[in-house]
Write a protein that holds these residues in place. Structure first.
Motif, PDB file in Angstrom:
ATOM      1  N   UNK A   1      46.704  59.273  54.672  1.00  0.00           N
ATOM      2  CA  UNK A   1      45.614  58.392  54.223  1.00  0.00           C
ATOM      3  C   UNK A   1      45.112  57.480  55.338  1.00  0.00           C
ATOM      4  N   UNK A   2      45.918  57.303  56.382  1.00  0.00           N
ATOM      5  CA  UNK A   2      45.620  56.392  57.498  1.00  0.00           C
ATOM      6  C   UNK A   2      45.583  54.934  57.054  1.00  0.00           C
ATOM      7  N   UNK A   3      46.151  54.633  55.895  1.00  0.00           N
ATOM      8  CA  UNK A   3      46.247  53.249  55.436  1.00  0.00           C
ATOM      9  C   UNK A   3      47.539  52.625  55.959  1.00  0.00           C
ATOM     10  N   UNK A   4      47.453  51.347  56.310  1.00  0.00           N
ATOM     11  CA  UNK A   4      48.631  50.641  56.796  1.00  0.00           C
ATOM     12  C   UNK A   4      49.673  50.473  55.709  1.00  0.00           C
ATOM     13  N   UNK A   5      50.949  50.561  56.078  1.00  0.00           N
ATOM     14  CA  UNK A   5      52.015  50.372  55.099  1.00  0.00           C
ATOM     15  C   UNK A   5      52.153  48.889  54.794  1.00  0.00           C
ATOM     16  N   UNK A   6      52.671  48.529  53.615  1.00  0.00           N
ATOM     17  CA  UNK A   6      52.889  47.109  53.314  1.00  0.00           C
ATOM     18  C   UNK A   6      53.933  46.507  54.250  1.00  0.00           C
ATOM     19  N   UNK A   7      53.811  45.220  54.508  1.00  0.00           N
ATOM     20  CA  UNK A   7      54.747  44.524  55.397  1.00  0.00           C
ATOM     21  C   UNK A   7      55.976  44.086  54.607  1.00  0.00           C
ATOM     22  N   UNK A   8      56.739  45.095  54.151  1.00  0.00           N
ATOM     23  CA  UNK A   8      57.894  44.813  53.295  1.00  0.00           C
ATOM     24  C   UNK A   8      59.220  45.172  53.955  1.00  0.00           C
ATOM     25  N   UNK A   9      59.176  45.618  55.194  1.00  0.00           N
ATOM     26  CA  UNK A   9      60.374  46.008  55.944  1.00  0.00           C
ATOM     27  C   UNK A   9      61.094  47.194  55.311  1.00  0.00           C
ATOM     28  N   UNK A  10      60.411  47.900  54.410  1.00  0.00           N
ATOM     29  CA  UNK A  10      61.035  49.037  53.726  1.00  0.00           C
ATOM     30  C   UNK A  10      60.209  50.316  53.827  1.00  0.00           C
ATOM     31  N   UNK A  11      58.914  50.195  53.606  1.00  0.00           N
ATOM     32  CA  UNK A  11      58.062  51.384  53.561  1.00  0.00           C
ATOM     33  C   UNK A  11      57.828  51.928  54.963  1.00  0.00           C
ATOM     34  N   UNK A  12      58.199  53.188  55.150  1.00  0.00           N
ATOM     35  CA  UNK A  12      58.057  53.784  56.480  1.00  0.00           C
ATOM     36  C   UNK A  12      56.689  54.439  56.650  1.00  0.00           C
TER      37      UNK A  12
ATOM     38  N   UNK B   1      58.963  50.648  60.127  1.00  0.00           N
ATOM     39  CA  UNK B   1      58.587  49.763  59.022  1.00  0.00           C
ATOM     40  C   UNK B   1      57.936  48.534  59.636  1.00  0.00           C
ATOM     41  N   UNK B   2      57.231  47.776  58.789  1.00  0.00           N
ATOM     42  CA  UNK B   2      56.595  46.551  59.255  1.00  0.00           C
ATOM     43  C   UNK B   2      57.188  45.374  58.494  1.00  0.00           C
ATOM     44  N   UNK B   3      57.641  44.378  59.238  1.00  0.00           N
ATOM     45  CA  UNK B   3      58.250  43.205  58.612  1.00  0.00           C
ATOM     46  C   UNK B   3      57.166  42.219  58.166  1.00  0.00           C
ATOM     47  N   UNK B   4      57.518  41.304  57.262  1.00  0.00           N
ATOM     48  CA  UNK B   4      56.525  40.322  56.789  1.00  0.00           C
ATOM     49  C   UNK B   4      55.870  39.515  57.905  1.00  0.00           C
TER      50      UNK B   4
END
Length: 491
Positions: free
Chosen positions: A319-330, A367-370
């Motif tokens: 989808x090329x959408x950014x993952x949520x900044x939840x430190x979980x979603x890869x 993953x992306x952190x908060x």
């Protein structure tokens, strides 16, 4: 616009550093080759790059001669060979193929003192051609531009916390992303280069003390070598040494030990396609109050993009959408900006695939952190899927590293009829230390969910690229060929 390519096959020696300036100043493109390649691979890269000249260190002359002999069967015209000798020699020699061999210093002496620098007509003109290290497949030729090299070298100076007139110790190969562009960064800061032909524990510690080294860089294997150096070799450092590292995240244990030895580790992340480090773990003052273990875990994150890069994202590759900044979603790490390659030489399809969607696709999962910092979890090809659960090999390796007897570790997926695949650990123990497979497995099960702990442990040396990266594709091939094996094995 077509440019002449000049190949170089040499370790970290003064001549190799000089070539990073002399070749571009002559209007040519530098193609620094991996010094661990054999003649067959060197011949492949010479043919692909169409290098007109190859400069070779005397210790690698036999490799180069073998490559030219192979190449002579495929092309009509061989590149000129210039020998970087360790002593005075004749200007001209002839090899078995009948081509002339020129000696480097003598060749330079024939230069024209009034020669004018050939400046690029366009800042996007090529300055270097670097071949990927081949951790996943056949190396590809990555084209660097003058603009990208300029921006990345200045960014690298900032990342390395390199002040004016630094003393830089070369433990990172200059052929690897042009030394992460630090070849040019050191010059920009008016620095002194300390060249190590081969990297040893004694050479590192002695050089730091003798020359008052301020900066260095290297893969996590270099850090591992430093912290495990014999007591008789380790020496008190006269000052804190800033060291950049990249590749796989250094385990917290390694970071803690480096700090104890008075090294300030700056962890970056990048690829050949991004001129070396593209992100770094920018340190926040509030983290100083955390425990040493917590600090080390944060330090191992890849962080945020450096100032010369436009943007780094963690995105769903479909989808090329950014993952949520939840430190979980890869998601996949994607990068765009001026310090991303122009493309792959003679490989339009690979270039288009790499930039599909308008971003460079790294193939790395994170993953992306908060707080916006990214944390690498694995390469997309290295992630283990066991019984439907995703297992980060980096996370498992970090736990294995924390065992006091372990020197090196790498984890890959082993085919399993029931689970699909299960973690298989390749482990190299420290000299004089012992540990059983059961002990390693229990160590992991005590610290990880049981499904993440390795089911198989193999004690052996790890295959590496010359830049210190573990060749996991080699380990996967070995595991696949083993079929059903006992829990512990010695190859």
């Amino acid at each position: 616009m077509e440019f002449h390519r000049v190949a170089a096959l040499a370790p970290n020696i003064p001549a190799m550093y000089e070539l990073h300036f002399g070749v571009p100043m002559a209007g040519a493109v530098l193609c620094a080759l991996n010094t661990r390649h054999d003649s067959a691979m060197v011949s492949v890269l010479l043919r692909h790059s169409e290098a007109k000249i190859i400069l070779v260190d005397h210790q690698l002359l036999d490799i180069a001669k073998g490559a030219l002999e192979i190449l002579s069967k495929a092309v009509a015209r061989l590149p000129h060979l210039i020998l970087i000798s360790d002593k005075e020699s004749q200007l001209f020699r002839t090899n078995s193929l009948g081509t002339e061999i020129l000696e480097y210093e003598s060749f330079l002496a024939t230069g024209e003192p009034t020669f004018e620098v050939v400046w690029p007509k366009d800042e996007w003109d090529a300055i270097a051609l670097n071949y990927t290290s081949g951790t996943t497949s056949r190396p590809k030729g990555v084209i660097y531009s003058h603009r990208g090299a300029y921006l990345n070298s200045l960014s690298a100076a900032l990342l390395a916390e390199m002040s004016s007139m630094p003393v830089y110790l070369w433990t990172l190969p200059m052929f690897h992303c042009n030394g992460w562009c630090l070849t040019w960064a050191v010059a920009a800061q008016g620095g002194t280069n300390i060249c190590l032909r081969s990297v040893t524990e004694e050479g590192v510690f002695n050089s730091i003390v003798q020359y008052q080294v301020t900066n260095m860089a290297g893969a996590p294997t270099v850090l591992n070598m430093i912290i495990n150096a014999p007591r008789s070799v380790q020496r008190p450092l006269p000052r804190t040494v800033n060291i950049m590292t990249g590749g796989a995240p250094p385990p917290p244990y390694v970071l803690l030990k480096m700090k104890e030895l008075n090294f300030n580790v700056n962890h970056g992340y990048g690829l050949t396609e991004t001129y070396g480090p593209a992100t770094f773990c920018a340190w926040k003052p509030e983290w100083n109050s955390l425990s040493p273990d917590e600090q080390a875990k944060i330090h191992a994150r890849q962080g945020v993009n450096h100032i010369g890069l436009e943007e780094v994202g963690v995105k769903d590759p479909e989808s090329m959408k950014g993952v949520p900044s939840d430190a979980k979603t890869m998601g996949e790490v994607m990068i765009r900006g001026n310090t991303v390659m122009n493309g792959y030489l003679k490989d339009l399809k690979a270039t288009e695939d790499a930039f599909k969607g308008g971003w460079f696709r790294s193939g790395d999962l994170a993953v992306k952190h908060p707080d916006g910092y990214i944390e690498l979890k694995d390469r997309s090809k290295d992630i283990i899927i066991s019984g439907g659960e995703n297992i980060s090999t980096i996370e498992v390796e970090s736990v294995i590293f924390s065992h006091p007897a372990v020197l090196e570790a790498a984890v890959v997926g082993k085919p399993d009829n029931h689970w699909g695949e299960t973690p298989c650990a390749f482990v190299k123990l420290k000299d004089g230390c012992n540990a059983s497979a059961d002990e390693i497995i229990k160590h992991c099960r005590d610290r990880l969910p049981h499904y993440m702990a390795p089911k198989t442990v193999i004690f052996d040396d790890l295959p590496k690229t010359s830049t210190g990266k573990t060749q996991k594709f080699v380990l996967r091939q070995r595991v696949k060929a083993m079929g059903s094996i006992p829990k512990a094995s010695k190859l």
